[in-house]
Write a protein that holds these residues in place. Sequence first.
Motif, PDB file in Angstrom:
ATOM      1  N   TYR A 449      51.661 -29.586 -51.636  1.00  0.00           N
ATOM      2  CA  TYR A 449      52.574 -28.468 -51.912  1.00  0.00           C
ATOM      3  C   TYR A 449      53.849 -28.602 -51.084  1.00  0.00           C
ATOM      4  CZ  TYR A 449      53.933 -23.574 -52.846  1.00  0.00           C
ATOM      5  OH  TYR A 449      54.591 -22.446 -53.247  1.00  0.00           O
ATOM      6  N   SER A 450      53.702 -28.954 -49.823  1.00  0.00           N
ATOM      7  CA  SER A 450      54.879 -29.164 -48.973  1.00  0.00           C
ATOM      8  C   SER A 450      55.744 -30.287 -49.520  1.00  0.00           C
ATOM      9  CB  SER A 450      54.441 -29.479 -47.534  1.00  0.00           C
ATOM     10  OG  SER A 450      53.694 -28.410 -46.979  1.00  0.00           O
ATOM     11  N   GLY A 451      55.103 -31.312 -50.096  1.00  0.00           N
ATOM     12  CA  GLY A 451      55.863 -32.403 -50.705  1.00  0.00           C
ATOM     13  C   GLY A 451      56.682 -31.923 -51.891  1.00  0.00           C
ATOM     14  N   PHE A 452      56.126 -31.006 -52.704  1.00  0.00           N
ATOM     15  CA  PHE A 452      56.888 -30.428 -53.821  1.00  0.00           C
ATOM     16  C   PHE A 452      58.157 -29.741 -53.305  1.00  0.00           C
ATOM     17  CE2 PHE A 452      52.669 -29.551 -56.271  1.00  0.00           C
ATOM     18  CZ  PHE A 452      52.517 -30.916 -56.486  1.00  0.00           C
ATOM     19  N   LEU A 453      58.013 -28.978 -52.230  1.00  0.00           N
ATOM     20  CA  LEU A 453      59.127 -28.174 -51.724  1.00  0.00           C
ATOM     21  C   LEU A 453      60.176 -29.016 -51.009  1.00  0.00           C
ATOM     22  CD1 LEU A 453      57.051 -25.174 -50.275  1.00  0.00           C
ATOM     23  CD2 LEU A 453      58.117 -25.369 -52.529  1.00  0.00           C
ATOM     24  N   SER A 454      59.797 -30.213 -50.602  1.00  0.00           N
ATOM     25  CA  SER A 454      60.762 -31.067 -49.904  1.00  0.00           C
ATOM     26  C   SER A 454      61.739 -31.747 -50.859  1.00  0.00           C
ATOM     27  CB  SER A 454      60.014 -32.132 -49.084  1.00  0.00           C
ATOM     28  OG  SER A 454      59.306 -33.023 -49.946  1.00  0.00           O
ATOM     29  N   LYS A 455      61.481 -31.658 -52.162  1.00  0.00           N
ATOM     30  CA  LYS A 455      62.376 -32.261 -53.142  1.00  0.00           C
ATOM     31  C   LYS A 455      63.705 -31.512 -53.167  1.00  0.00           C
ATOM     32  CE  LYS A 455      59.125 -35.070 -54.711  1.00  0.00           C
ATOM     33  NZ  LYS A 455      59.174 -36.537 -54.571  1.00  0.00           N
ATOM     34  N   GLY A 456      64.775 -32.216 -53.413  1.00  0.00           N
ATOM     35  CA  GLY A 456      66.088 -31.579 -53.464  1.00  0.00           C
ATOM     36  C   GLY A 456      66.311 -30.804 -54.746  1.00  0.00           C
ATOM     37  N   HIS A 457      65.606 -31.185 -55.800  1.00  0.00           N
ATOM     38  CA  HIS A 457      65.740 -30.486 -57.074  1.00  0.00           C
ATOM     39  C   HIS A 457      64.456 -30.673 -57.871  1.00  0.00           C
ATOM     40  CE1 HIS A 457      66.230 -34.272 -59.322  1.00  0.00           C
ATOM     41  NE2 HIS A 457      66.877 -34.693 -58.250  1.00  0.00           N
ATOM     42  N   GLY A 458      64.327 -29.903 -58.929  1.00  0.00           N
ATOM     43  CA  GLY A 458      63.139 -29.985 -59.759  1.00  0.00           C
ATOM     44  C   GLY A 458      62.502 -28.620 -59.947  1.00  0.00           C
ATOM     45  N   LEU A 459      61.471 -28.590 -60.784  1.00  0.00           N
ATOM     46  CA  LEU A 459      60.767 -27.357 -61.116  1.00  0.00           C
ATOM     47  C   LEU A 459      59.359 -27.391 -60.524  1.00  0.00           C
ATOM     48  CD1 LEU A 459      60.520 -24.679 -62.750  1.00  0.00           C
ATOM     49  CD2 LEU A 459      59.778 -26.080 -64.708  1.00  0.00           C
TER      50      LEU A 459
END
Length: 703
Positions: A449-459
């Motif tokens: 989940y933390s990896g998802f939030l570290s993205k600069g963009h995306g859904l």
Amino acid sequence: MALAADNVADSASTVVAGDEDTSVQTQHVSVLSTTLGQAINLVPLESLVDDSSECLFTDLRTATQNARRAGVVQVVLDLGRQKILSSAVLELFLELHAELQQVGCRLRISNASALVREVLYVTGIEHKIGVVERGGDSETARAATGKQQLGDILVSRGVLTVEQLIEGLRVQRESGKRLGEVLIEQGCVTDQEVLQALSQQLSVPEAVLRSGLFDPSLVTLIDRRTLARLRVYPMFQVNNELTLATSNPQNIPCLREVENLTGCRVRPVLVRLAGIQSAIDESPTGVELGNELIAEVDDDFEVIERAVDDLDAIDNLAGDSPIINLVNSLIQRAVRDGASDLHIEPSRDMCRVRFRIDGVLYEAMTLRAELLPSLVSRLKVMANLDISERRLPQDGRIQVVTQGRPVDLRFSSLPGLYGEKVVLRILDKRQAILELDRLGMAPHNLNTYSGFLSKGHGLVLVTGPTGSGKTTSLYAALNSLNTLEKNIVTIEDPVEYQLDIVNQNEVRGNIGLSFAKILKHVLRQDPDIIMVGEIREKETAEIAVQAALTGHLVLSTLHTNDSAGAITRMIDMGVEPYLLSSALVGVVGQRLLRRVCPECKTTYAAPTELVEKFGWDASRAPQLAKGRGCNECYDSGYRGRLAVHETLPITDALQQMIMRNPSRDELSSYLRENKIPSLYEDGVERAREQQTTIEEVSRVVNA
């Protein structure tokens, strides 16, 4: 020969002759006394349980004293006019019986109705005081026949054949169930026939619990939650003996707990469990405004009245209006107990108040039905709504301050058959978990989940049914991303918790301000991160995907059962698969499970069937936990909640699959092949860690 009852009923006297058959009546008679040879017949002419019962008690004692002085051998108490008996009346009977025994006289009861006879039977008084049958002069005794097997008793009663008994015993050995339960399931006997046989086997009286067979004044003797947990119900309390309805008279720990709670010796009566549960459900818990709940409002509880724009101390108003005090105490108790919702529900005869705690509704109290309009009107005043409108649903907002913190309440009323039902959604910021490491995620799920939030963009999508904690997970994500360097904008319906530095916007459907419309304008506000409370329709879904593709990190929720369902739902809404495959970063499926109550937590070795089902090492079977039930957890065995998750990262292989518009079976196969732990598997692991139970995991996840 005649007997004069000189002091009966305020110095009135009643003389009824025996051999001479003459009588003299005075102005008021409450106990009719008739002398017949060496016996005296006493007839209470009024109910022994009405408002004048104390006076009638005095008259009965006086008549008994006159009988003692007359030197008669027997006093017969005629109960032909008595419909019901109370604990106090039964105590009076034993008192009179003891007084007469001192002078060698005997008390007998005659002309009792079937219900009164049953009361005397279950309380054991018919064995202490002789009971004359209607139309006869002999006493009946329900004696036990000694220790016999249940099956033998049923056969001897002619309700079961030997062949049926043999088959029932075989099924019992294979299933491990009780013989009576097996025979009922097979349709060989009725539950009432089994109850009667058990009564004979255990030498315990049996009864059908109904009105008149219990004393309503004992309703507060044991609190309702304890009655529901122990599955018992108080019937009568005579001197120091409590007649107790129970479906299992051999449950000695249960009976001892009741004895410790009441200080009385328990006399068990065998009653069907359904009858006990019905009596508990129908018994009132707080029908008067003068109960203890009214006095529970603490001094720090205030309500913010928007109509006057200041803080009004609720306690200062309590003396002027009991209804105000009642409403305030209900709200404060709900907040204190950690309830997420407060329900006020009308019915034909009562008004029921229930709290939703840890996702389950518990009854807090019941009130008189006529109090409902006053309760609803007070809440509408607090929500600044129209109290005269009772035909249409209304929604509003209430703000209170309690325990040193503000609490928001969402008011919703819905007119029904018996009046308006009200639900208050309690938004307590202190109860919100606003940090990622406090979500209770398993380490591998938290890292994903933390990896998802570290993205600069995306859904990023969080999925689950209503009440599964999706919004809380998004708030925790925003809290971890919230810095002065980023512009974070939210679109919510409604705004539940206020976050510093975050620009929060509320959907207003009444003026056409929808998710999609706000989202279009938000994109012109130079956002870095956008949180959309929920994707409900095609337009919002398409704009969210476009925003994710144009350099924004978009967080949102969907109502699907698991993570894979989010992909098919977005495509079904009309989002092009090739756009979704490029925009989607990851999906988190979520559920909330109740935690085992730490106050009554016990451990036990996992049974063999669970070890085999989950493939655990049989030589080292894990210790599982469960709660016994206590006052801290509403006797449920659970207190607090934890989340279980299913995290699905979008890999290159999954992107290619999404572009082909995959079926649900294909996505499920992908999850299995890539060994992504499901919600159920995550829940089972929490059960192994003694945080919750396998039963709770199965209930919530529906595996």
